[in-house]
Design a protein around this motif. Sequence first.
Motif, PDB file in Angstrom:
ATOM      1  N   LEU A 235       0.831  -1.198   0.000  1.00  0.00           N
ATOM      2  CA  LEU A 235       0.000   0.000   0.000  1.00  0.00           C
ATOM      3  C   LEU A 235       0.870   1.255   0.000  1.00  0.00           C
ATOM      4  O   LEU A 235       0.602   2.223  -0.720  1.00  0.00           O
ATOM      5  CB  LEU A 235      -0.914   0.018   1.225  1.00  0.00           C
ATOM      6  N   GLY A 236       1.919   1.219   0.821  1.00  0.00           N
ATOM      7  CA  GLY A 236       2.815   2.366   0.895  1.00  0.00           C
ATOM      8  C   GLY A 236       3.539   2.599  -0.411  1.00  0.00           C
ATOM      9  O   GLY A 236       3.746   3.747  -0.824  1.00  0.00           O
ATOM     10  N   SER A 237       3.918   1.516  -1.090  1.00  0.00           N
ATOM     11  CA  SER A 237       4.595   1.651  -2.381  1.00  0.00           C
ATOM     12  C   SER A 237       3.685   2.298  -3.408  1.00  0.00           C
ATOM     13  O   SER A 237       4.106   3.181  -4.172  1.00  0.00           O
ATOM     14  CB  SER A 237       5.049   0.270  -2.875  1.00  0.00           C
ATOM     15  N   TRP A 238       2.436   1.859  -3.439  1.00  0.00           N
ATOM     16  CA  TRP A 238       1.495   2.445  -4.397  1.00  0.00           C
ATOM     17  C   TRP A 238       1.194   3.894  -4.059  1.00  0.00           C
ATOM     18  O   TRP A 238       1.035   4.729  -4.954  1.00  0.00           O
ATOM     19  CB  TRP A 238       0.209   1.620  -4.450  1.00  0.00           C
ATOM     20  N   TYR A 239       1.136   4.207  -2.784  1.00  0.00           N
ATOM     21  CA  TYR A 239       0.914   5.598  -2.374  1.00  0.00           C
ATOM     22  C   TYR A 239       2.038   6.494  -2.893  1.00  0.00           C
ATOM     23  O   TYR A 239       1.779   7.563  -3.462  1.00  0.00           O
ATOM     24  CB  TYR A 239       0.832   5.669  -0.849  1.00  0.00           C
ATOM     25  N   LEU A 240       3.271   6.046  -2.739  1.00  0.00           N
ATOM     26  CA  LEU A 240       4.404   6.850  -3.197  1.00  0.00           C
ATOM     27  C   LEU A 240       4.420   6.967  -4.719  1.00  0.00           C
ATOM     28  O   LEU A 240       4.763   8.021  -5.268  1.00  0.00           O
ATOM     29  CB  LEU A 240       5.719   6.247  -2.698  1.00  0.00           C
ATOM     30  N   LEU A 241       4.056   5.892  -5.405  1.00  0.00           N
ATOM     31  CA  LEU A 241       4.031   5.953  -6.866  1.00  0.00           C
ATOM     32  C   LEU A 241       2.898   6.859  -7.354  1.00  0.00           C
ATOM     33  O   LEU A 241       3.031   7.542  -8.376  1.00  0.00           O
ATOM     34  CB  LEU A 241       3.882   4.551  -7.453  1.00  0.00           C
ATOM     35  N   LEU A 242       1.792   6.881  -6.619  1.00  0.00           N
ATOM     36  CA  LEU A 242       0.687   7.778  -6.971  1.00  0.00           C
ATOM     37  C   LEU A 242       1.118   9.239  -6.928  1.00  0.00           C
ATOM     38  O   LEU A 242       0.628  10.059  -7.706  1.00  0.00           O
ATOM     39  CB  LEU A 242      -0.493   7.570  -6.011  1.00  0.00           C
ATOM     40  N   LEU A 243       2.041   9.551  -6.017  1.00  0.00           N
ATOM     41  CA  LEU A 243       2.507  10.932  -5.916  1.00  0.00           C
ATOM     42  C   LEU A 243       3.150  11.391  -7.214  1.00  0.00           C
ATOM     43  O   LEU A 243       2.957  12.528  -7.644  1.00  0.00           O
ATOM     44  CB  LEU A 243       3.508  11.070  -4.760  1.00  0.00           C
ATOM     45  N   LEU A 244       3.916  10.491  -7.853  1.00  0.00           N
ATOM     46  CA  LEU A 244       4.547  10.843  -9.125  1.00  0.00           C
ATOM     47  C   LEU A 244       3.492  11.100 -10.197  1.00  0.00           C
ATOM     48  O   LEU A 244       3.554  12.114 -10.914  1.00  0.00           O
ATOM     49  CB  LEU A 244       5.490   9.725  -9.571  1.00  0.00           C
ATOM     50  N   SER A 245       2.527  10.203 -10.310  1.00  0.00           N
ATOM     51  CA  SER A 245       1.455  10.381 -11.292  1.00  0.00           C
ATOM     52  C   SER A 245       0.674  11.655 -11.010  1.00  0.00           C
ATOM     53  O   SER A 245       0.360  12.431 -11.926  1.00  0.00           O
ATOM     54  CB  SER A 245       0.521   9.171 -11.264  1.00  0.00           C
ATOM     55  N   LEU A 246       0.385  11.910  -9.753  1.00  0.00           N
ATOM     56  CA  LEU A 246      -0.386  13.093  -9.367  1.00  0.00           C
ATOM     57  C   LEU A 246       0.321  14.380  -9.776  1.00  0.00           C
ATOM     58  O   LEU A 246      -0.283  15.277 -10.371  1.00  0.00           O
ATOM     59  CB  LEU A 246      -0.623  13.082  -7.855  1.00  0.00           C
ATOM     60  N   VAL A 247       1.613  14.470  -9.471  1.00  0.00           N
ATOM     61  CA  VAL A 247       2.361  15.691  -9.769  1.00  0.00           C
ATOM     62  C   VAL A 247       2.427  15.936 -11.272  1.00  0.00           C
ATOM     63  O   VAL A 247       2.246  17.063 -11.748  1.00  0.00           O
ATOM     64  CB  VAL A 247       3.765  15.630  -9.155  1.00  0.00           C
ATOM     65  N   LEU A 248       2.690  14.883 -12.046  1.00  0.00           N
ATOM     66  CA  LEU A 248       2.752  15.031 -13.502  1.00  0.00           C
ATOM     67  C   LEU A 248       1.421  15.524 -14.059  1.00  0.00           C
ATOM     68  O   LEU A 248       1.373  16.439 -14.885  1.00  0.00           O
ATOM     69  CB  LEU A 248       3.131  13.701 -14.151  1.00  0.00           C
ATOM     70  N   VAL A 249       0.331  14.911 -13.601  1.00  0.00           N
ATOM     71  CA  VAL A 249      -0.994  15.278 -14.096  1.00  0.00           C
ATOM     72  C   VAL A 249      -1.346  16.715 -13.714  1.00  0.00           C
ATOM     73  O   VAL A 249      -1.804  17.508 -14.549  1.00  0.00           O
ATOM     74  CB  VAL A 249      -2.065  14.301 -13.568  1.00  0.00           C
ATOM     75  N   LEU A 250      -1.117  17.079 -12.460  1.00  0.00           N
ATOM     76  CA  LEU A 250      -1.472  18.420 -12.000  1.00  0.00           C
ATOM     77  C   LEU A 250      -0.634  19.488 -12.685  1.00  0.00           C
ATOM     78  O   LEU A 250      -1.143  20.553 -13.057  1.00  0.00           O
ATOM     79  CB  LEU A 250      -1.300  18.521 -10.481  1.00  0.00           C
ATOM     80  N   LYS A 251       0.643  19.218 -12.866  1.00  0.00           N
ATOM     81  CA  LYS A 251       1.536  20.214 -13.460  1.00  0.00           C
ATOM     82  C   LYS A 251       1.202  20.474 -14.920  1.00  0.00           C
ATOM     83  O   LYS A 251       1.179  21.631 -15.376  1.00  0.00           O
ATOM     84  CB  LYS A 251       2.989  19.740 -13.336  1.00  0.00           C
ATOM     85  N   ILE A 252       0.931  19.428 -15.672  1.00  0.00           N
ATOM     86  CA  ILE A 252       0.763  19.567 -17.118  1.00  0.00           C
ATOM     87  C   ILE A 252      -0.666  19.937 -17.502  1.00  0.00           C
ATOM     88  O   ILE A 252      -0.888  20.673 -18.467  1.00  0.00           O
ATOM     89  CB  ILE A 252       1.213  18.276 -17.825  1.00  0.00           C
ATOM     90  N   LEU A 253      -1.641  19.460 -16.744  1.00  0.00           N
ATOM     91  CA  LEU A 253      -3.031  19.657 -17.145  1.00  0.00           C
ATOM     92  C   LEU A 253      -3.725  20.837 -16.474  1.00  0.00           C
ATOM     93  O   LEU A 253      -4.854  21.166 -16.834  1.00  0.00           O
ATOM     94  CB  LEU A 253      -3.848  18.389 -16.864  1.00  0.00           C
TER      95      LEU A 253
END
Length: 265
Positions: A235-253
């Motif tokens: 769960l912790g691994s997926w949480y940390l990986l979600l942070l990368l996806s979140l930042v990319l999406v928020l920054k670009i979109l």
Amino acid sequence: MLNILKSSIEFSYKAASAALFGILLLIAFALTASMGSHEFYGLFRYDYLLIYALIIQACLLYLKLESWAEAKVIALFHLMAMVMEIFLTHPAIASWHYPQPALFKLLTVPLFAGFMYSAVGSFFARSLRLYHVSLSNLPQFSHMLILALLSYLNFMTKFFVPDIRYALFAWSTWMFWSTKIRFCLNQYQFNLPMLPVLWLLAFLIWIAENISTFYQIWLYPSQVDAWHMVGWGKLGSWYLLLLLSLVLVLKILGHRSQQGTWQLH
């Protein structure tokens, strides 16, 4: 009561629509399980899953269920995830492995694997649009990007230097403690704290991971002899990986104002 029912139906419909890529992949994992490692017309199960994922992506774009801007963000996350996959499935590391053959692969990783991460990016990108999401008290992008990159690198550096995931958990908690997600349902606005939402998403991905390993899409070393549920630690691994996806999406979109308010372009 009727408004609550309408909101629940709208929420469920939009959630299923946002997660369409991932749902279609999970269905394919189940339906192709009987193929095993056998060859069919010169291709293997993973190769057919690659073709299937490409068709899904093409259909999402053609039907305008996904924009080209969203596809570009998802592709970037896809590429970064593939780099991590290649490292973590290397025989010297062997955090997990793909037990079946494939013609279309890059070193140890079948090419379809990146689309599993694309499904996560697609869910983020489409959810922001479908729910008309805005954010308040969002940290500066430079701070979020450092956190996301350290989280990403820690997946690989932890084999050579101390694992800093608990420091990353603490930092992300402090960083997003006051961040709120605002979205619309049935003409009503809702505000939720971001941290519980991220952990809920990590839990849902953990469920999808259990389904995927059950159908032998990939296996952890302890699952080779007999399948068992993936440990809660993931769960912790997926949480940390979600942070990368979140930042990319928020920054670009979207755009973040100086006051910390974020909105889609």
